[in-house]
Design an enzyme around this catalytic site. Structure first.
Site, mmCIF file in Angstrom:
data_model
loop_
_atom_site.group_PDB
_atom_site.id
_atom_site.type_symbol
_atom_site.label_atom_id
_atom_site.label_comp_id
_atom_site.label_asym_id
_atom_site.label_seq_id
_atom_site.Cartn_x
_atom_site.Cartn_y
_atom_site.Cartn_z
ATOM 1 N N LYS A 126 0.829 -1.214 0.000
ATOM 2 C CA LYS A 126 0.000 0.000 0.000
ATOM 3 C C LYS A 126 0.866 1.267 0.000
ATOM 4 O O LYS A 126 0.588 2.192 -0.741
ATOM 5 C CB LYS A 126 -0.909 0.046 1.240
ATOM 6 C CG LYS A 126 -1.913 -1.080 1.333
ATOM 7 C CD LYS A 126 -2.870 -0.860 2.489
ATOM 8 C CE LYS A 126 -2.214 -0.836 3.858
ATOM 9 N NZ LYS A 126 -1.674 -2.127 4.327
ATOM 10 N N ARG A 186 -9.571 0.601 9.016
ATOM 11 C CA ARG A 186 -9.215 -0.792 9.288
ATOM 12 C C ARG A 186 -10.299 -1.507 10.077
ATOM 13 O O ARG A 186 -10.192 -2.703 10.279
ATOM 14 C CB ARG A 186 -7.925 -0.844 10.108
ATOM 15 C CG ARG A 186 -6.650 -1.001 9.274
ATOM 16 C CD ARG A 186 -5.524 -0.767 10.237
ATOM 17 N NE ARG A 186 -4.294 -1.414 10.022
ATOM 18 C CZ ARG A 186 -3.209 -0.828 9.532
ATOM 19 N NH1 ARG A 186 -3.266 0.370 9.041
ATOM 20 N NH2 ARG A 186 -2.066 -1.467 9.498
ATOM 21 N N ARG A 216 12.306 -6.559 4.965
ATOM 22 C CA ARG A 216 12.164 -5.102 4.885
ATOM 23 C C ARG A 216 13.075 -4.428 5.918
ATOM 24 O O ARG A 216 13.214 -4.896 7.039
ATOM 25 C CB ARG A 216 10.697 -4.769 5.170
ATOM 26 C CG ARG A 216 10.284 -3.413 4.756
ATOM 27 C CD ARG A 216 8.822 -3.371 4.448
ATOM 28 N NE ARG A 216 7.993 -3.264 5.643
ATOM 29 C CZ ARG A 216 6.714 -2.899 5.590
ATOM 30 N NH1 ARG A 216 6.151 -2.617 4.429
ATOM 31 N NH2 ARG A 216 6.014 -2.832 6.686
ATOM 32 N N ARG A 244 12.249 -2.868 11.310
ATOM 33 C CA ARG A 244 11.244 -2.135 12.069
ATOM 34 C C ARG A 244 10.692 -3.090 13.122
ATOM 35 O O ARG A 244 10.428 -4.244 12.827
ATOM 36 C CB ARG A 244 10.120 -1.692 11.119
ATOM 37 C CG ARG A 244 9.546 -0.356 11.448
ATOM 38 C CD ARG A 244 8.656 0.111 10.326
ATOM 39 N NE ARG A 244 7.324 -0.482 10.414
ATOM 40 C CZ ARG A 244 6.365 -0.265 9.528
ATOM 41 N NH1 ARG A 244 6.589 0.510 8.490
ATOM 42 N NH2 ARG A 244 5.180 -0.812 9.667
ATOM 43 N N ARG A 257 -0.163 -9.002 13.170
ATOM 44 C CA ARG A 257 -0.795 -7.942 12.368
ATOM 45 C C ARG A 257 -1.699 -8.552 11.298
ATOM 46 O O ARG A 257 -2.771 -8.029 11.001
ATOM 47 C CB ARG A 257 0.287 -7.054 11.734
ATOM 48 C CG ARG A 257 0.991 -6.187 12.764
ATOM 49 C CD ARG A 257 2.243 -5.572 12.211
ATOM 50 N NE ARG A 257 1.968 -4.511 11.253
ATOM 51 C CZ ARG A 257 2.875 -3.999 10.443
ATOM 52 N NH1 ARG A 257 4.110 -4.446 10.457
ATOM 53 N NH2 ARG A 257 2.557 -3.042 9.613
HETATM 54 P P1 AMP Z 1 0.850 0.397 9.161
HETATM 55 O O1 AMP Z 1 2.156 1.085 8.927
HETATM 56 O O2 AMP Z 1 -0.281 0.990 8.365
HETATM 57 O O3 AMP Z 1 0.915 -1.092 9.003
HETATM 58 O O4 AMP Z 1 0.455 0.671 10.697
HETATM 59 C C1 AMP Z 1 1.328 0.333 11.749
HETATM 60 C C2 AMP Z 1 0.549 0.208 13.052
HETATM 61 O O5 AMP Z 1 -0.127 1.455 13.333
HETATM 62 C C3 AMP Z 1 -0.554 -0.828 13.039
HETATM 63 O O6 AMP Z 1 -0.067 -2.123 13.330
HETATM 64 C C4 AMP Z 1 -1.471 -0.289 14.137
HETATM 65 O O7 AMP Z 1 -0.935 -0.530 15.433
HETATM 66 C C5 AMP Z 1 -1.411 1.215 13.916
HETATM 67 N N1 AMP Z 1 -2.442 1.675 12.933
HETATM 68 C C6 AMP Z 1 -2.229 2.250 11.708
HETATM 69 N N2 AMP Z 1 -3.388 2.560 11.105
HETATM 70 C C7 AMP Z 1 -4.370 2.166 11.963
HETATM 71 C C8 AMP Z 1 -5.798 2.193 11.911
HETATM 72 N N3 AMP Z 1 -6.454 2.678 10.831
HETATM 73 N N4 AMP Z 1 -6.477 1.717 12.985
HETATM 74 C C9 AMP Z 1 -5.846 1.229 14.075
HETATM 75 N N5 AMP Z 1 -4.507 1.151 14.175
HETATM 76 C C10 AMP Z 1 -3.765 1.611 13.142
#
Ligand code: AMP
Length: 224
Positions: free
Chosen positions: A16, A91, A129, A162, A173
């Site tokens: 994404k 989400r 990554r 990370r 996740r």
């Molecule tokens: P991402 O980089 O989008 O995978 O997000 C990393 C982390 O941020 C996720 O594992 C969640 O802990 C938090 N996060 C990001 N976007 C959301 C969302 N829309 N709702 C809830 N938690 C989020």
């Protein structure tokens, strides 16, 4: 023409962020990544950051109200005047409901693109990554590898895994994604918002982006 809201949907590691960066340039619209916004808040150590840090480290979702507020504040900013890409949001169904309310009050054309990648491919991809701890750039193992292994192209810093890309966290996740996010797609489909499944494994990111641009032109009734 109505502003565009492109919702990029897909499990963690489905590409994404890469698509958002390519499409942001080609479509001339803003990129809203809730993950990036939350990581910035954690790095700054402010109240929001302190409240979400441990949840993020465990790969769990942060509360809906927290992300909803971040997105609501962002979409009326001048940089979103031409439209915006939502990357990693919504989400949960509760987030999708709030977003649907926000969008209905504004002249915005919404399109959902679901990047489809097999989970085993994702675990392998995320394990490889690496991120620069200084500037935040993210590198993969194939097309987006750094020029020198383990070193950031931009500032020469040593790249790191990370915290939430570790395999057990990735699996958590993916579990959270499966449980909480799949119903969101069902919500969009039920609401009549166009939803497109786009295969995204083993295809060069630029080719995927061109395909998404063509879908958007089609949805907007423009010639291909
Ligand atoms: P991402 O980089 O989008 O995978 O997000 C990393 C982390 O941020 C996720 O594992 C969640 O802990 C938090 N996060 C990001 N976007 C959301 C969302 N829309 N709702 C809830 N938690 C989020």
């Amino acid at each position: 023409m109505a502003r565009l809201c492109l919702i990029l949907f897909g499990s963690p590691g489905s590409g994404k962020g890469t698509q958002a960066k390519l499409l942001k340039e080609s479509l001339g619209i803003a990129h809203i990544s809730t993950g990036d916004m939350l990581r910035e808040r954690v790095a700054s150590g402010d109240e929001v950051g302190r409240s979400v840090a441990s949840l993020m480290q465990a790969g769990e979702l942060v509360p809906d109200e927290t992300v909803n507020r971040l997105v609501e504040e962002k979409i009326d900013r001048p940089e979103c005047a031409n439209g915006f890409i939502l990357d990693g949001y919504p989400r949960t169904v509760q987030q999708a409901e709030l977003l649907a309310e926000l969008l209905v009050m504004r002249p915005i054309r919404t399109i959902v693109v679901h990047l489809v990648v097999d989970y085993n491919v994702i675990v392998a991809r995320m394990a490889g990554r690496r991120q620069c701890p200084v500037c935040g750039s993210v590198y993969g193992i194939n097309s987006s590898a750094p020029n020198t292994v383990g070193v950031c192209d931009k500032d020469g810093a040593k790249l790191a895994v990370r915290e939430d890309d570790r395999e057990e966290v990735v699996r958590e996740r993916l579990r959270a994604y499966e449980q909480q996010t799949s119903p969101v797609l069902a919500f969009f489909k039920k609401s009549g918002i166009p939803c497109w499944d786009v295969p995204a494994a083993g295809i060069p990111p630029q080719v995927i982006a061109k395909g998404i641009e063509a879908l958007i032109r089609k949805e907007r009734g423009e010639a291909a």
